[in-house]
Write a protein that holds these residues in place. Structure first.
Motif, short mmCIF file in Angstrom:
data_model
loop_
_atom_site.label_atom_id
_atom_site.label_comp_id
_atom_site.label_asym_id
_atom_site.label_seq_id
_atom_site.Cartn_x
_atom_site.Cartn_y
_atom_site.Cartn_z
N SER A 245 9.80 -95.33 13.73
CA SER A 245 9.45 -96.52 12.94
C SER A 245 7.94 -96.72 12.89
O SER A 245 7.36 -96.94 11.82
N LEU A 246 7.28 -96.61 14.05
CA LEU A 246 5.83 -96.82 14.09
C LEU A 246 5.08 -95.71 13.34
O LEU A 246 4.00 -95.94 12.77
N LEU A 247 5.64 -94.49 13.31
CA LEU A 247 4.95 -93.35 12.70
C LEU A 247 5.09 -93.31 11.18
O LEU A 247 4.60 -92.38 10.53
N THR A 248 5.75 -94.32 10.63
CA THR A 248 5.75 -94.41 9.15
C THR A 248 4.39 -94.87 8.63
O THR A 248 4.12 -94.78 7.43
N VAL A 249 3.53 -95.35 9.56
CA VAL A 249 2.18 -95.77 9.19
C VAL A 249 1.22 -94.61 9.44
O VAL A 249 1.19 -94.02 10.52
N ARG A 250 0.43 -94.26 8.40
CA ARG A 250 -0.44 -93.08 8.46
C ARG A 250 -1.40 -93.12 9.64
O ARG A 250 -1.58 -92.12 10.35
N SER A 251 -2.04 -94.26 9.85
CA SER A 251 -3.03 -94.34 10.93
C SER A 251 -2.38 -94.12 12.29
O SER A 251 -3.00 -93.57 13.21
#
Length: 589
Positions: A491-497
């Motif tokens: 879930s958290l790794l859906t954000v590029r940064s």
């Protein structure tokens, strides 16, 4: 009395029976036990002969004759015991027995000569029934003394605590002697017996097992009735509470001897101190799932709810624990809803002790997990907001665990899920708990992060928890930890940064690559494969380079050959630029 009168027993005509000489005058209060027993035996001989020849109320006298015969047998056994005259209980019992036999002798005389009484037939029947009941009670007490074995011990007159290291036989004798005094003796005997019982239970952790085996737990429970003196009732409540909380065998003995009903009555109408002891015992008894159902049978649900609502802090704490124990029973959950338990539990989250708050949160988790109606009721009563406040206020790991479980169960509700997902302070708190909580708190926090629809801004705000989540993927216990940690990371790794940040974390990447190694059997491979695939999902060349440099490629190749779920997809993402380079060189050539 008419010694010349023949008596009909059944169909047999008995010849006239000679009677013993008249009973000598006596003063039982000043007689020694030996003298009193001699008088009793003499009077008993007269009554046995008289009961055979009585003409009136023959049926009742046959019953009395049976009890008089049993009494003679018991007295003979007592006489054969070497130390019977030293026993203080007999000093009280024998005069009472003599008085009862004297009254029975008077009734016998009247039944032999109907003209000697004018009270009427019904009154005589009542007097004979009372005499029969008195003899039954005395026979019970004598039988108890005989079976206890205390009459054969020279130290039976001293109620002294066995010393450390005493044998089971010594302890067993002490307990039997103690319960004999408790049942037969007067108020002072009973008080001293209870004092000794409590001292034994407090000083010897293993004594409860032997008390449950050798003692009369049913009689101890009987002392909880309101008809008994308050001080005895208080001591008995403490003893029953200690037995209920000391272990399985003594707890089961209290339940099997009918202790739950009287304890619930104490919890409902006893003094503050009695309510606390009763609540403690009820919580212990209902901790056994096989006993929990009985709360409903005794009408105990409203009693528990009221104890949580208005009891002392201790009573509230124990009652909340008992309510938590019984909430697993579907029928009882329905009764809890009808009695307004949800509002009471939410109030405990606000005003209860730390322990009461923990048990109330546990209760709400159980109820919230059982259906949408309970979830809606908890949210309506303000339970979700109070649980969120407790996360900030409580420092107890156990309380945090139950609070998070409750919130997780409530998150199945669409309304609760929206509230939680939009609460940035709550999401930040989850990130901190993932990093610093114990393993159960970490697992529950990761579960919430995985299930909630969190904004990208919130995901970026808790990027610092990803290293801890990677370490959780590496841990095989408790069951389910690796899976929820993987889902939270995905879930958290859906954000590029976040993908870039995790790829830069050399320790975390190295851990993931080590987990990919087919030789590492501690981790199910689909979890690290899934995390690697999520890192590579954005197609960042820098991320791929770092993963390749850490040695992931050969492991993924091997896992793809082994058909591990997701391995081929992760390998394709990792080899993306390499394949493009090969195609580019081929085209140029």
């Amino acid at each position: 009395m008419h010694p010349s009168t023949a008596t009909v027993t059944g169909s047999v005509l008995l010849p006239p029976l000679p009677l013993p000489p008249p009973l000598p005058p006596s003063s039982s209060s000043s007689s020694s036990p030996v003298q009193t027993l001699d008088l009793i035996n003499h009077l008993l001989s007269i009554l046995l002969l008289s009961a055979l020849s009585v003409k009136s109320f023959v049926g009742r006298w046959q019953v009395l004759l049976s009890k008089l015969s049993s009494l003679r047998t018991s007295l003979s056994e007592i006489s054969d015991s070497p130390h019977w005259s030293e026993n203080l209980l007999l000093h009280d019992l024998l005069p009472t027995l003599l008085s009862t036999l004297q009254k029975t002798k008077s009734l016998s005389d009247q039944c032999h000569d109907p003209s000697s009484y004018t009270g009427g037939k019904l009154l005589m029947q009542s007097d004979l029934d009372m005499a029969s009941a008195s003899l039954s009670a005395l026979l019970h007490d004598l039988d108890l003394l005989i079976k206890s074995g205390v009459l054969r011990q020279s130290n039976a007159i001293v109620l002294s605590q066995p010393g450390p290291g005493s044998s089971k036989d010594d302890l067993g004798f002490f307990i039997r002697d103690l319960f004999a005094r408790l049942q037969i003796g007067g108020i002072e005997f009973k008080k001293k017996a209870l004092d000794s019982l409590l001292q034994l239970l407090r000083e010897d952790d293993k004594a409860a097992v032997l008390v449950a085996k050798e003692g009369d737990i049913r009689y101890l429970i009987h002392l909880l009735d309101s008809s008994h003196q308050p001080s005895l009732r208080e001591q008995a409540a403490v003893a029953v509470s200690v037995l209920a909380t000391s272990g399985d065998s003594s707890r089961n003995a209290v339940f099997e001897e009918g202790g739950l009903g009287p304890l619930l009555r104490l919890l409902e109408a006893g003094s503050s101190g009695l309510k606390e002891k009763a609540a403690m015992a009820v919580e212990a008894i209902t901790a056994d799932p096989d006993n929990a159902w009985a709360i409903s049978a005794y009408g105990g649900v409203p009693v528990l709810v009221e104890a949580c609502r208005s009891g002392s802090p201790l009573t509230q704490t124990f009652a909340a624990g008992a309510m938590k124990n019984v909430a697993a029973v579907e029928e009882i959950r329905a009764a809890l809803a009808e009695e307004g338990a949800v509002a009471v539990l939410v109030q405990l989250l606000v005003s209860g002790t730390d322990s009461a708050q923990e048990k109330a949160a546990n209760n709400l988790w159980i109820l919230a997990s059982s259906g949408e109606d309970f979830r809606a009721s908890i949210i309506r009563e303000g339970g979700l907001q109070r649980l969120l406040q407790l996360i900030q206020e409580s420092s107890s790991p156990d309380t945090l665990e139950h609070v998070l479980r409750g919130i997780y169960a409530l998150s199945s509700s669409a309304l609760a899920a929206r509230i939680l997902s939009s609460s940035n302070p709550f999401i930040l708190q989850l990130g901190e708990l993932v990093k610093h909580g114990n393993v159960i708190v970490q697992q529950m926090s990761a579960s919430l992060l995985a299930n909630l629809s969190i904004s990208d801004a919130s995901k970026r705000a808790i990027a610092g928890s990803m290293g801890a989540l990677v370490r959780m993927v590496e841990s095989s216990k408790p069951v389910g930890l690796q899976e929820v940690a993987t889902e939270a990371l995905a879930s958290l790794l859906t954000v590029r940064s976040n993908r870039k940040d995790l790829a830069k974390d050399e320790k975390s990447v190295l851990r993931l690559v080590q987990m990919l190694d087919p030789k590492n059997e501690m981790v199910c491979k689909k979890f690290p494969v899934s995390v690697i695939s999520a890192i590579l999902a954005g197609g960042s060349q820098r991320c791929r380079k770092r993963i390749v440099a850490a040695g992931a490629y050969p492991h993924l190749q091997k896992l793809a050959e082994m058909d591990v779920a997701g391995a081929k997809k992760a390998l394709q993402r990792l080899a993306g630029n390499r394949l493009k380079s090969i195609f580019s060189r081929t085209w140029r050539e």
